[in-house]
Scaffold this active site. Sequence first.
Site, PDB file in Angstrom:
ATOM      1  CD  GLU A  57     -39.469  10.257  49.458  1.00 43.74           C
ATOM      2  OE1 GLU A  57     -40.483  10.195  48.752  1.00 43.74           O
ATOM      3  OE2 GLU A  57     -38.323  10.075  49.014  1.00 43.74           O
ATOM      4  CB  THR A  59     -43.545  17.278  50.433  1.00 41.30           C
ATOM      5  OG1 THR A  59     -43.001  16.629  49.284  1.00 41.30           O
ATOM      6  CG2 THR A  59     -42.461  17.524  51.440  1.00 41.30           C
ATOM      7  CB  ALA A 153     -38.132  -1.687  45.357  1.00 46.10           C
ATOM      8  N   GLY A 154     -40.364   0.774  46.652  1.00 48.85           N
ATOM      9  CA  GLY A 154     -40.484   2.226  46.773  1.00 48.85           C
ATOM     10  C   GLY A 154     -40.240   2.929  45.448  1.00 48.85           C
ATOM     11  CG  LEU A 155     -37.782   1.813  42.919  1.00 46.19           C
ATOM     12  CD1 LEU A 155     -36.881   0.864  42.136  1.00 46.19           C
ATOM     13  CD2 LEU A 155     -37.095   3.166  43.095  1.00 46.19           C
ATOM     14  CB  SER A 156     -43.962   4.513  41.790  1.00 53.39           C
ATOM     15  OG  SER A 156     -44.036   5.419  42.800  1.00 53.39           O
ATOM     16  CB  SER A 157     -44.032  -1.539  40.955  1.00 53.49           C
ATOM     17  OG  SER A 157     -44.457  -1.866  42.253  1.00 53.49           O
ATOM     18  CB  SER A 158     -48.729   0.067  43.056  1.00 52.95           C
ATOM     19  OG  SER A 158     -48.101   1.015  43.853  1.00 52.95           O
ATOM     20  CG  ASP A 201     -45.662   7.738  43.596  1.00 51.94           C
ATOM     21  OD1 ASP A 201     -44.760   8.550  43.855  1.00 51.94           O
ATOM     22  OD2 ASP A 201     -46.123   6.947  44.426  1.00 51.94           O
TER      23      ASP A 201
END
Length: 452
Positions: A57, A59, A153-158, A201
């Site tokens: 994380e 990094t 949510a930190g799941l890289s939707s963007s 991502d």
Amino acid sequence: MALNLQALLAPIYGEDPQTLQEQATRYQRGLEAFARIYGAGPVLVFRSPGRVNLIGEHTDYNHGFVMPMALDKDVLIFARPREDQQVNIANIEDRFGKRHFTISEEIPPKPIGDWANYLQGPAQLLEREHGPGLKGFDGLVDGAPPYGVPRGAGLSSSSALTVAAAVTLVGINQLALQGAALAEACGRAEWYVGTRGGIMDQFSAVLAKHGHALFLDCRPREGNEYYFKHVPIPAGYAVIVVDSGVRHKNTGPLFNRRVAEGRIGVRLLQKKFPGITHLRDVNDIPWEELEPLLPEVIHTDELLRLGIDPETILDQGVSPGTDTFYVRKRCRHVITENQRVLQSVSALEAGDMETFGRLLQEAHASARDDYEISTPEIEVLVELANQAPGTVGARLTGAGWGGCIVAVVQQDAVEAFVQSVLPEYNRRVGLQAKAFPCQSSAGAGQAFSTTI
Ligand code: GLA
């Protein structure tokens, strides 16, 4: 001729019949909505998955190591090429409205959080680097729940939307851009919105492989090549993502501050190690040698005296927005996290889940104590996850400040995990967490084309 959607989708989502049936229904709904908006004719369907980061994380922008895994939750773009440079784009979730822009027009980003930014960013970058004259398209975005990537949510939707837009433009313009080069371009395209994110991502979205995590060395090699390999998740174990329900609005400034602290660390270390450019370069130097060079906290006035201007430390003149920098602990997190990623790859390849679990827990402690990106709710969730029977290890995942945790759990304990963690979290925190086992899907690209 009727389209056999299930057969077209099996290479992407795997062979599970129920999954395939649900996905086929979802794609069919998208095709019908597209026809209602734009009429009959040809349609090309593109997609890009979200990701959960197993370990590594913060990094990536330090040229370090990461190990994300693509989700089976993704963003779809249904597109019909146009002869001009116009992009018209609707969203299946109507409440987001429609957007229009011209690819050749260099327009500034819309306010933070506007989804059109993630289309404009890649369009403008591809036009600059692979144009001029790229063709636009009429499009429909489908990132709706439950198959879309959960937002914020930190799941890289963007990134999923950025990469989906990029593969759409690459596909309809038949650009020779793929693999690492495509992922790298998408990383830069996302800077358009102002956050100085790394490349994890977008690489995960582009290079994902069903059933595997992706080990990536974020340092470019000669010719802008990247080293990566797919690491299988050992049989008998499940990766579970639990969404805490906590959302921290606009984490961009907090994120940029962390990026600045790492770069200031490098500048301070350069006094003794002049050749280094990123924290990655000091990975093999014992921490005892580095520590005295890195103050626990340093302020702008002191940095200016040392010839380091924090206002120019980030690219494109983005300000770190603070004059107080916690350099030592931030660097300690990055350097130790890199080591944990390498050890995790070895552990997974050897099927040594005990070691992998320990590394996940250490990574969480480091993210909480040294990088300071946890929240009280996430702490409860990680604690409950670690106490659940059959858990190998759990940690926060993604940029931080809310969002999700990731837990690696014995396959036969998944149900028990969900039963024990979710109600207790609700009781203690008052929020409803959502858990979903992560079946990684294939990487981004064209799913199929058809005529409607
Ligand atoms: C965000 C960024 C990534 C990475 C993670 C933290 O998701 O977009 O590049 O830095 O945070 O690991």
